[in-house]
Design a protein around this motif. Structure first.
Motif, PDB file in Angstrom:
ATOM      1  N   MET A 162     -28.615  -8.689 -51.163  1.00 30.09           N
ATOM      2  CA  MET A 162     -28.785  -7.527 -50.281  1.00 30.09           C
ATOM      3  C   MET A 162     -27.725  -7.551 -49.177  1.00 30.09           C
ATOM      4  SD  MET A 162     -32.229  -6.465 -48.282  1.00 30.09           S
ATOM      5  CE  MET A 162     -33.292  -7.171 -49.508  1.00 30.09           C
ATOM      6  N   SER A 163     -27.108  -6.403 -48.982  1.00 27.02           N
ATOM      7  CA  SER A 163     -26.063  -6.368 -47.949  1.00 27.02           C
ATOM      8  C   SER A 163     -26.687  -6.394 -46.552  1.00 27.02           C
ATOM      9  CB  SER A 163     -25.225  -5.102 -48.106  1.00 27.02           C
ATOM     10  OG  SER A 163     -26.010  -3.988 -47.754  1.00 27.02           O
ATOM     11  N   LEU A 164     -25.894  -6.772 -45.600  1.00 25.82           N
ATOM     12  CA  LEU A 164     -26.381  -6.888 -44.225  1.00 25.82           C
ATOM     13  C   LEU A 164     -26.842  -5.526 -43.707  1.00 25.82           C
ATOM     14  CD1 LEU A 164     -26.721  -8.994 -42.024  1.00 25.82           C
ATOM     15  CD2 LEU A 164     -24.556  -8.213 -41.048  1.00 25.82           C
ATOM     16  N   LYS A 165     -26.064  -4.510 -44.081  1.00 23.84           N
ATOM     17  CA  LYS A 165     -26.374  -3.165 -43.616  1.00 23.84           C
ATOM     18  C   LYS A 165     -27.747  -2.726 -44.108  1.00 23.84           C
ATOM     19  CE  LYS A 165     -23.906   1.185 -43.334  1.00 23.84           C
ATOM     20  NZ  LYS A 165     -22.869   1.964 -44.000  1.00 23.84           N
ATOM     21  N   LYS A 166     -27.951  -3.000 -45.377  1.00 28.57           N
ATOM     22  CA  LYS A 166     -29.214  -2.613 -45.972  1.00 28.57           C
ATOM     23  C   LYS A 166     -30.371  -3.358 -45.303  1.00 28.57           C
ATOM     24  CE  LYS A 166     -30.769  -1.723 -50.644  1.00 28.57           C
ATOM     25  NZ  LYS A 166     -30.618  -2.178 -52.018  1.00 28.57           N
ATOM     26  N   LEU A 167     -30.106  -4.620 -45.020  1.00 32.70           N
ATOM     27  CA  LEU A 167     -31.118  -5.444 -44.380  1.00 32.70           C
ATOM     28  C   LEU A 167     -31.463  -4.884 -43.005  1.00 32.70           C
ATOM     29  CD1 LEU A 167     -32.498  -8.141 -45.278  1.00 32.70           C
ATOM     30  CD2 LEU A 167     -31.015  -9.259 -43.614  1.00 32.70           C
ATOM     31  N   MET A 168     -30.403  -4.495 -42.265  1.00 29.42           N
ATOM     32  CA  MET A 168     -30.617  -3.940 -40.931  1.00 29.42           C
ATOM     33  C   MET A 168     -31.420  -2.646 -41.025  1.00 29.42           C
ATOM     34  SD  MET A 168     -28.366  -5.322 -38.320  1.00 29.42           S
ATOM     35  CE  MET A 168     -27.539  -3.935 -37.593  1.00 29.42           C
ATOM     36  N   TRP A 169     -31.048  -1.832 -42.040  1.00 22.08           N
ATOM     37  CA  TRP A 169     -31.726  -0.556 -42.225  1.00 22.08           C
ATOM     38  C   TRP A 169     -33.211  -0.790 -42.476  1.00 22.08           C
ATOM     39  CZ3 TRP A 169     -34.600   1.987 -45.881  1.00 22.08           C
ATOM     40  CH2 TRP A 169     -34.698   3.378 -45.725  1.00 22.08           C
ATOM     41  N   ARG A 170     -33.452  -1.746 -43.334  1.00 26.42           N
ATOM     42  CA  ARG A 170     -34.844  -2.093 -43.645  1.00 26.42           C
ATOM     43  C   ARG A 170     -35.581  -2.548 -42.408  1.00 26.42           C
ATOM     44  NH1 ARG A 170     -35.894  -4.896 -49.260  1.00 26.42           N
ATOM     45  NH2 ARG A 170     -35.339  -3.094 -50.473  1.00 26.42           N
ATOM     46  N   PHE A 171     -34.891  -3.345 -41.625  1.00 29.90           N
ATOM     47  CA  PHE A 171     -35.491  -3.915 -40.439  1.00 29.90           C
ATOM     48  C   PHE A 171     -35.875  -2.808 -39.477  1.00 29.90           C
ATOM     49  CE2 PHE A 171     -35.721  -6.872 -36.862  1.00 29.90           C
ATOM     50  CZ  PHE A 171     -36.322  -7.940 -37.510  1.00 29.90           C
ATOM     51  N   ARG A 172     -34.943  -1.834 -39.333  1.00 28.23           N
ATOM     52  CA  ARG A 172     -35.188  -0.790 -38.364  1.00 28.23           C
ATOM     53  C   ARG A 172     -36.308   0.144 -38.801  1.00 28.23           C
ATOM     54  NH1 ARG A 172     -30.267   2.649 -36.528  1.00 28.23           N
ATOM     55  NH2 ARG A 172     -29.638   0.670 -35.641  1.00 28.23           N
ATOM     56  N   TYR A 173     -36.334   0.439 -40.108  1.00 26.44           N
ATOM     57  CA  TYR A 173     -37.307   1.430 -40.552  1.00 26.44           C
ATOM     58  C   TYR A 173     -38.619   0.819 -41.042  1.00 26.44           C
ATOM     59  CZ  TYR A 173     -33.872   4.926 -39.748  1.00 26.44           C
ATOM     60  OH  TYR A 173     -32.979   5.746 -39.132  1.00 26.44           O
ATOM     61  N   ALA A 174     -38.670  -0.501 -41.069  1.00 25.14           N
ATOM     62  CA  ALA A 174     -39.930  -1.127 -41.425  1.00 25.14           C
ATOM     63  C   ALA A 174     -40.990  -0.719 -40.415  1.00 25.14           C
ATOM     64  CB  ALA A 174     -39.771  -2.651 -41.442  1.00 25.14           C
ATOM     65  N   GLU A 175     -42.178  -0.452 -40.904  1.00 23.48           N
ATOM     66  CA  GLU A 175     -43.264  -0.133 -39.987  1.00 23.48           C
ATOM     67  C   GLU A 175     -44.025  -1.416 -39.698  1.00 23.48           C
ATOM     68  OE1 GLU A 175     -45.553   3.555 -40.903  1.00 23.48           O
ATOM     69  OE2 GLU A 175     -44.223   3.549 -42.618  1.00 23.48           O
ATOM     70  N   TRP A 176     -43.769  -1.971 -38.545  1.00 24.01           N
ATOM     71  CA  TRP A 176     -44.376  -3.271 -38.239  1.00 24.01           C
ATOM     72  C   TRP A 176     -45.883  -3.154 -38.097  1.00 24.01           C
ATOM     73  CZ3 TRP A 176     -41.499  -7.347 -39.155  1.00 24.01           C
ATOM     74  CH2 TRP A 176     -40.102  -7.151 -39.217  1.00 24.01           C
ATOM     75  N   SER A 177     -46.366  -1.953 -37.776  1.00 26.04           N
ATOM     76  CA  SER A 177     -47.826  -1.812 -37.679  1.00 26.04           C
ATOM     77  C   SER A 177     -48.498  -2.017 -39.034  1.00 26.04           C
ATOM     78  CB  SER A 177     -48.183  -0.437 -37.132  1.00 26.04           C
ATOM     79  OG  SER A 177     -47.737   0.564 -38.016  1.00 26.04           O
ATOM     80  N   SER A 178     -47.709  -1.846 -40.113  1.00 25.42           N
ATOM     81  CA  SER A 178     -48.313  -2.036 -41.435  1.00 25.42           C
ATOM     82  C   SER A 178     -48.771  -3.477 -41.630  1.00 25.42           C
ATOM     83  CB  SER A 178     -47.319  -1.665 -42.526  1.00 25.42           C
ATOM     84  OG  SER A 178     -46.252  -2.588 -42.532  1.00 25.42           O
ATOM     85  N   LEU A 179     -48.177  -4.393 -40.871  1.00 24.07           N
ATOM     86  CA  LEU A 179     -48.596  -5.788 -40.996  1.00 24.07           C
ATOM     87  C   LEU A 179     -50.065  -5.961 -40.623  1.00 24.07           C
ATOM     88  CD1 LEU A 179     -45.488  -7.719 -39.629  1.00 24.07           C
ATOM     89  CD2 LEU A 179     -46.199  -7.334 -41.985  1.00 24.07           C
ATOM     90  N   LEU A 180     -50.538  -5.115 -39.691  1.00 24.88           N
ATOM     91  CA  LEU A 180     -51.947  -5.184 -39.336  1.00 24.88           C
ATOM     92  C   LEU A 180     -52.826  -4.793 -40.524  1.00 24.88           C
ATOM     93  CD1 LEU A 180     -52.098  -3.635 -35.760  1.00 24.88           C
ATOM     94  CD2 LEU A 180     -52.627  -5.978 -36.454  1.00 24.88           C
ATOM     95  N   PHE A 181     -52.334  -3.852 -41.315  1.00 26.01           N
ATOM     96  CA  PHE A 181     -53.109  -3.409 -42.479  1.00 26.01           C
ATOM     97  C   PHE A 181     -53.191  -4.499 -43.541  1.00 26.01           C
ATOM     98  CE2 PHE A 181     -53.907   1.213 -42.177  1.00 26.01           C
ATOM     99  CZ  PHE A 181     -53.278   1.458 -40.967  1.00 26.01           C
ATOM    100  N   ILE A 182     -52.090  -5.206 -43.719  1.00 27.45           N
ATOM    101  CA  ILE A 182     -52.112  -6.196 -44.798  1.00 27.45           C
ATOM    102  C   ILE A 182     -52.598  -7.565 -44.316  1.00 27.45           C
ATOM    103  CG2 ILE A 182     -50.270  -5.010 -46.052  1.00 27.45           C
ATOM    104  CD1 ILE A 182     -48.420  -7.321 -45.261  1.00 27.45           C
ATOM    105  N   ALA A 183     -52.741  -7.720 -43.008  1.00 26.27           N
ATOM    106  CA  ALA A 183     -53.071  -9.050 -42.483  1.00 26.27           C
ATOM    107  C   ALA A 183     -54.346  -9.670 -43.090  1.00 26.27           C
ATOM    108  CB  ALA A 183     -53.171  -9.012 -40.963  1.00 26.27           C
ATOM    109  N   PRO A 184     -55.474  -8.939 -43.125  1.00 28.49           N
ATOM    110  CA  PRO A 184     -56.682  -9.597 -43.669  1.00 28.49           C
ATOM    111  C   PRO A 184     -56.479 -10.070 -45.107  1.00 28.49           C
ATOM    112  CG  PRO A 184     -57.227  -7.454 -42.707  1.00 28.49           C
ATOM    113  CD  PRO A 184     -55.744  -7.551 -42.698  1.00 28.49           C
ATOM    114  N   ALA A 185     -55.952  -9.181 -45.948  1.00 26.83           N
ATOM    115  CA  ALA A 185     -55.771  -9.541 -47.355  1.00 26.83           C
ATOM    116  C   ALA A 185     -54.810 -10.705 -47.498  1.00 26.83           C
ATOM    117  CB  ALA A 185     -55.265  -8.335 -48.151  1.00 26.83           C
TER     118      ALA A 185
END
Lengths: 297, 275
Positions: free
Chosen positions: A1-24
């Motif tokens: 994965m290129s750095l740019k793509k990684l950055m893009w992913r990082f920026r657009y990742a929805e960190w609140s989604s981690l709360l949804f997956i946390a219990p599972a």
């Protein structure tokens, strides 16, 4: 994965989604992922749960791999692959081919009955087959009726027949599943195609090869994955039908693991064996999933 | 284009298949109704059937305890798994979860990994937490082991929901939780129902985990385990009594199946094709 793509992913990742997956994910990590690593860790120790463990490196693996019992257990697994997976699939395919043109009346009725072996507890299944195979059970009664008393035997207690007898239980459990899924897949094949084909003079073999198999590839691979893993794991049926006996004639890896971990307390050896078994199963299913993906593209 | 011969063969094969599928059950029911000796026959008869084996199995096996245990464990596992998996399935289907691919691959691993790979460590873990022989020893691992299947199942379902429905909800001011609760869950009702039924069945029938994690507390042993011990015990080894016990134990599942089979099988077929 290129750095740019990684950055893009990082920026657009929805960190609140981690709360949804946390219990599972936390439950999964604590009770599945961590134990896997723990098993691997234990496999490097010689330990009996009483005296302190001794680090032995790869010795447990060497011991396991030089134990003829393991090879016989895995070879029984291969026989079970035949009976639990390949024969049910062959039966299912054959019946589907036979029924290709027939509009089945009462399909849901047949489905319900054919699926029955899947929902009944394996312990109940084993108990009923123990009776069917018993010295004074229905099979021998039938044989005696037809004057074949000579070949009557306690099918599960006889060294020559026990492995096949347990295998047939697996065939019985799985053929209905294969039939149901294949028949439902075959309904996607249009009758027009079949009719045109028959006018062109195709025989059943050609129909099988060029129409049936390609149209239910997905179902075949699903059934293959489910039944293969069942065959390779296969603890319940063996434990409740024969406990691996007589002798070691129906012993399988999972039984070997259970006995060495919880009866003889060779915890390290058991852990090494279970790691090996997991690798075998993961490789087989991994290859099947890969093949499935290839054929999808 | 079908001739009578073809049709006859087809039905013959189907009926044969169905008879074979049902025969083992039929044969233990049959066995369970035979009396050992003729003089006890008079007491426990109902419509001409001898029921003494059932009385004996029920009294000696204490299956009422086992059934309550199984019911409790299975219900807890279903509810906990559904709660976690609905949230996670939603996130994986409709949100940009960081490292989603890696996590999904890990779940897929968990899906095909045999229980034998974790059961030794789970025993050690539960024994060091002093949870062996408690309900928790069974419930927590079973929830975790069911999670991959449940999450992947629901993710597949949620990602088939048309995006426009979800977008219109968010335009109306619904937040994530609201759109999950009031739009997606109602839409997914039947997928969740099938999943719940499957999870319940898996848990109800699970044998190896129960054998390892609640080995010596008979009061909380689940149905398959107590049946297995009952059948293995020499004292109970009269086949008709064992058969009666097996029938008793299979009965609740069979009754539930009678009502749920249509939806269950349809759900499995569509689920299997989608996966």
């Amino acid at each position: 994965m290129s750095l740019k793509k990684l950055m893009w992913r990082f920026r657009y990742a929805e960190w609140s989604s981690l709360l949804f997956i946390a219990p599972a994910i936390s439950l999964f990590s604590i009770f599945v992922v961590y134990p896997i690593f723990q098993t691997i860790w234990l496999s490097f120790w010689k330990w009996d749960r009483i005296s302190p463990g001794v680090w032995v490196g790869l010795d447990n693996y060497k011991k396991v791999l030089s134990n003829p019992e393991i090879y016989s257990a895995f070879s029984h697994s291969l026989v079970f692959v035949l009976f639990y997976s390949l024969i049910p699939i062959a039966v299912g395919l054959l019946i589907t081919l036979l029924l290709l043109r027939v509009k089945i009346r009462g399909e849901s009725f047949f489905r319900a009955i054919l699926f029955l072996p899947q929902i009944i507890s394996t312990v109940v299944v084993a108990i009923s087959w123990r009776w069917i195979y018993a010295a004074d059970g229905p099979i021998n009664a039938l044989l005696a009726k037809f004057g074949a008393e000579k070949i009557t035997t306690a099918w599960l207690g006889n060294f020559d027949t026990s492995l096949i007898a347990v295998g047939i239980i697996g065939t019985w459990i799985n053929y209905g599943l294969a039939m149901i899924l294949f028949l439902s897949g075959a309904q996607r094949i249009s009758q027009d195609l079949l009719d045109a084909d028959r006018i062109d003079g195709a025989n059943m073999r050609q129909e099988f090869r060029y129409i049936l198999i390609p149209s239910i590839k997905g179902e075949i691979s699903i059934v293959l994955i489910i039944t293969l893993t069942f065959a390779l794991r296969n603890f319940d049926i063996v434990w409740n039908a024969t406990q691996g006996g007589p002798g070691n004639s129906t012993n399988v890896p999972s039984l070997f693991i259970y006995k060495s971990a919880f009866v003889n307390r060779y915890v390290g050896e058991a852990a090494a064996t279970s790691f090996l078994l997991a690798i075998v199963i993961l490789t087989v299913t991994g290859l099947l999933l890969l093949a499935r993906r290839e054929s999808h593209d | 284009m079908i001739n009578i011969k073809e049709k006859t063969i087809a039905y013959f094969v189907l009926i044969l298949g169905a008879v074979i599928a049902i025969y083992p059950l039929f044969s233990i029911v049959n066995l369970s109704l035979t009396s050992k000796s003729n003089n006890s026959k008079v007491q426990n008869e109902f419509l001409g059937f001898y029921l003494g084996n059932y009385v004996e199995a029920w009294q000696r096996g204490a299956f009422n305890h086992a059934m309550l245990s199984s019911l409790l464990v299975s219900s807890c596992v279903v509810l906990l798994t559904l709660f976690c998996a609905i949230l996670a399935g939603y996130a994986f289907a409709l949100m940009q979860v960081p490292f989603a691919k890696t996590i999904l691959v890990l779940l897929l691993f968990g899906l095909v990994m045999p229980y034998e790979g974790v059961v030794i460590s789970l025993y050690e873990m539960m024994s060091s937490l002093h949870l062996l022989n408690t309900y928790w020893a069974l419930i927590l691992p079973q929830v975790a082991l069911s999670m991959p299947f449940a999450v992947l199942w629901l993710r597949t379902f949620f990602s088939t929901v048309p995006k426009s429905i979800i977008e219109s909800a968010s335009l109306d001011g619904a937040n994530r939780i609201q759109s999950l609760r009031f739009i997606l869950i109602p839409l997914a009702k039947s997928a969740i129902g099938t999943l719940a039924t499957l999870l319940f069945l898996f848990t109800w029938n699970e044998f190896l985990l129960a054998l390892v994690l609640i080995p010596s507390n008979t009061s909380i042993q689940t149905v398959p385990l107590s049946l297995s011990f009952f059948a293995g015990n020499r004292r109970n080894s009269e086949p008709p009594v064992t058969a009666a016990a097996a029938v008793l134990v299979a009965l609740p599942v069979l009754i539930a199946y009678l009502f749920l089979q249509r939806r269950l099988i349809r759900g499995i077929i569509s689920g299997a094709v989608k996966e």
